[in-house]
Design a protein around this motif. Structure first.
Motif, PDB file in Angstrom:
ATOM      1  N   ILE A   1     -10.224   3.417   1.397  1.00 59.36           N
ATOM      2  CA  ILE A   1      -8.936   3.855   1.956  1.00 59.36           C
ATOM      3  C   ILE A   1      -8.112   2.650   2.401  1.00 59.36           C
ATOM      4  CG2 ILE A   1      -7.839   5.050   3.891  1.00 59.36           C
ATOM      5  CD1 ILE A   1     -10.101   7.154   3.627  1.00 59.36           C
ATOM      6  N   SER A   2      -8.750   1.719   3.100  1.00 59.45           N
ATOM      7  CA  SER A   2      -7.983   0.572   3.601  1.00 59.45           C
ATOM      8  C   SER A   2      -7.528  -0.352   2.479  1.00 59.45           C
ATOM      9  CB  SER A   2      -8.779  -0.190   4.649  1.00 59.45           C
ATOM     10  OG  SER A   2      -9.962  -0.700   4.098  1.00 59.45           O
ATOM     11  N   ALA A   3      -8.405  -0.646   1.513  1.00 57.91           N
ATOM     12  CA  ALA A   3      -8.052  -1.578   0.444  1.00 57.91           C
ATOM     13  C   ALA A   3      -7.302  -0.913  -0.701  1.00 57.91           C
ATOM     14  CB  ALA A   3      -9.315  -2.247  -0.102  1.00 57.91           C
ATOM     15  N   ASN A   4      -7.784   0.246  -1.138  1.00 58.36           N
ATOM     16  CA  ASN A   4      -7.289   0.848  -2.376  1.00 58.36           C
ATOM     17  C   ASN A   4      -6.252   1.945  -2.179  1.00 58.36           C
ATOM     18  OD1 ASN A   4      -8.936  -0.819  -3.962  1.00 58.36           O
ATOM     19  ND2 ASN A   4     -10.686   0.496  -3.524  1.00 58.36           N
ATOM     20  N   VAL A   5      -5.940   2.282  -0.956  1.00 57.10           N
ATOM     21  CA  VAL A   5      -4.857   3.230  -0.705  1.00 57.10           C
ATOM     22  C   VAL A   5      -3.759   2.517   0.097  1.00 57.10           C
ATOM     23  CG1 VAL A   5      -4.184   5.428   0.329  1.00 57.10           C
ATOM     24  CG2 VAL A   5      -6.385   5.234  -0.830  1.00 57.10           C
ATOM     25  N   ILE A   6      -4.063   2.157   1.323  1.00 54.90           N
ATOM     26  CA  ILE A   6      -3.046   1.539   2.180  1.00 54.90           C
ATOM     27  C   ILE A   6      -2.639   0.158   1.657  1.00 54.90           C
ATOM     28  CG2 ILE A   6      -2.548   0.695   4.513  1.00 54.90           C
ATOM     29  CD1 ILE A   6      -4.560   2.918   5.468  1.00 54.90           C
ATOM     30  N   GLY A   7      -3.614  -0.709   1.425  1.00 56.59           N
ATOM     31  CA  GLY A   7      -3.319  -2.051   0.929  1.00 56.59           C
ATOM     32  C   GLY A   7      -2.653  -2.038  -0.434  1.00 56.59           C
ATOM     33  N   MET A   8      -3.106  -1.136  -1.306  1.00 55.83           N
ATOM     34  CA  MET A   8      -2.535  -1.039  -2.651  1.00 55.83           C
ATOM     35  C   MET A   8      -1.088  -0.559  -2.598  1.00 55.83           C
ATOM     36  SD  MET A   8      -3.191  -1.647  -5.820  1.00 55.83           S
ATOM     37  CE  MET A   8      -4.961  -1.716  -5.854  1.00 55.83           C
ATOM     38  N   MET A   9      -0.794   0.409  -1.760  1.00 58.89           N
ATOM     39  CA  MET A   9       0.586   0.910  -1.667  1.00 58.89           C
ATOM     40  C   MET A   9       1.533  -0.180  -1.158  1.00 58.89           C
ATOM     41  SD  MET A   9       0.333   4.923  -0.449  1.00 58.89           S
ATOM     42  CE  MET A   9       0.248   4.446   1.241  1.00 58.89           C
TER      43      MET A   9
ATOM     44  N   ALA B   1      -3.791  -6.424   0.513  1.00 60.08           N
ATOM     45  CA  ALA B   1      -4.940  -5.513   0.420  1.00 60.08           C
ATOM     46  C   ALA B   1      -6.141  -6.046   1.197  1.00 60.08           C
ATOM     47  CB  ALA B   1      -5.307  -5.284  -1.044  1.00 60.08           C
ATOM     48  N   LEU B   2      -6.403  -7.347   1.071  1.00 57.33           N
ATOM     49  CA  LEU B   2      -7.527  -7.943   1.806  1.00 57.33           C
ATOM     50  C   LEU B   2      -7.284  -7.892   3.314  1.00 57.33           C
ATOM     51  CD1 LEU B   2      -8.399 -11.082  -0.356  1.00 57.33           C
ATOM     52  CD2 LEU B   2      -9.697  -8.951  -0.166  1.00 57.33           C
ATOM     53  N   GLY B   3      -6.050  -8.086   3.724  1.00 52.83           N
ATOM     54  CA  GLY B   3      -5.726  -7.990   5.142  1.00 52.83           C
ATOM     55  C   GLY B   3      -6.006  -6.593   5.685  1.00 52.83           C
ATOM     56  N   CYS B   4      -5.600  -5.587   4.913  1.00 55.85           N
ATOM     57  CA  CYS B   4      -5.881  -4.206   5.326  1.00 55.85           C
ATOM     58  C   CYS B   4      -7.384  -3.951   5.365  1.00 55.85           C
ATOM     59  CB  CYS B   4      -5.203  -3.221   4.374  1.00 55.85           C
ATOM     60  SG  CYS B   4      -3.402  -3.214   4.474  1.00 55.85           S
ATOM     61  N   LEU B   5      -8.103  -4.422   4.337  1.00 54.88           N
ATOM     62  CA  LEU B   5      -9.554  -4.241   4.275  1.00 54.88           C
ATOM     63  C   LEU B   5     -10.251  -5.002   5.397  1.00 54.88           C
ATOM     64  CD1 LEU B   5     -12.138  -3.244   2.907  1.00 54.88           C
ATOM     65  CD2 LEU B   5     -11.942  -5.184   1.324  1.00 54.88           C
ATOM     66  N   GLY B   6      -9.882  -6.250   5.599  1.00 56.31           N
ATOM     67  CA  GLY B   6     -10.502  -7.056   6.655  1.00 56.31           C
ATOM     68  C   GLY B   6     -10.263  -6.476   8.036  1.00 56.31           C
TER      69      GLY B   6
END
Length: 171
Positions: A131-139, A110-115
């Motif tokens: 979207i980056s942390a809580n949708v893509i990273g979470m999935m 999740a952090l990688g997607c957010l960063g």
């Protein structure tokens, strides 16, 4: 012709029973995992947004780290005592350590997607961060966590209790 219909009906019934026999427990675990995950998700997203709007306005990675720790704690107890309660217990310290280690990898995803989104792509709005942390990273992290929990944390199946045997019948 009526014979063919009854044979097809029997084949379908047999196939359906075989699928339930083979994958029923997995579907049951996956559904419970989803409910626990939904609760943890609310804890994670709620905490992340509260921190992002409050004391950690310009520190999204720190906000995500804290929200994930709180959500992971909630998820551990939900998964241990509900989702995977039918599996043998291998010791709280071992399970808790593995659970948090695998969640650390989920957090890194999740952090990688957010960063990547926030710092590399320049998508810095609150919506972009969510979207980056809580949708893509979470999935991506969720798929990883379900597999590792079943394979490494809550490993062995215990003998089912009478209430667990009767539970599917009540549904």
């Amino acid at each position: 012709m009526s014979f063919a219909r009854s044979t097809d009906g029997t084949r379908i019934a047999n196939l359906s029973a075989a699928i339930r026999e083979r994958f029923g427990h997995l579907v049951h675990e996956l559904a419970k995992f989803g409910v626990v995950g939904a609760v943890a998700y609310v804890v994670d997203v709620g905490t992340f947004n509260a921190l992002r709007a409050g004391v950690l306005t310009d520190r999204p990675l720190s906000a995500k780290f804290i929200s994930t720790i709180l959500a992971t704690t909630a998820a551990y107890f939900g998964n241990r005592h509900w989702t995977f309660r039918h599996r043998e217990r291998t010791g709280l310290r071992r399970e808790y350590a593995l659970f948090f280690a695998f969640n650390a990898v989920g957090l890194a995803i999740a952090l990688g997607c957010l960063g990547l989104s926030h710092y590399v792509l320049g998508l810095t709005s609150s919506l972009d961060d969510n979207i980056s942390a809580n949708v893509i990273g979470m999935m991506l992290g969720t798929v990883f966590r379900f597999w590792t929990y079943r394979k490494f944390v809550f490993t062995e199946l215990a003998e089912p209790s009478r209430s667990e045997i009767a539970e599917p019948l009540a549904a």
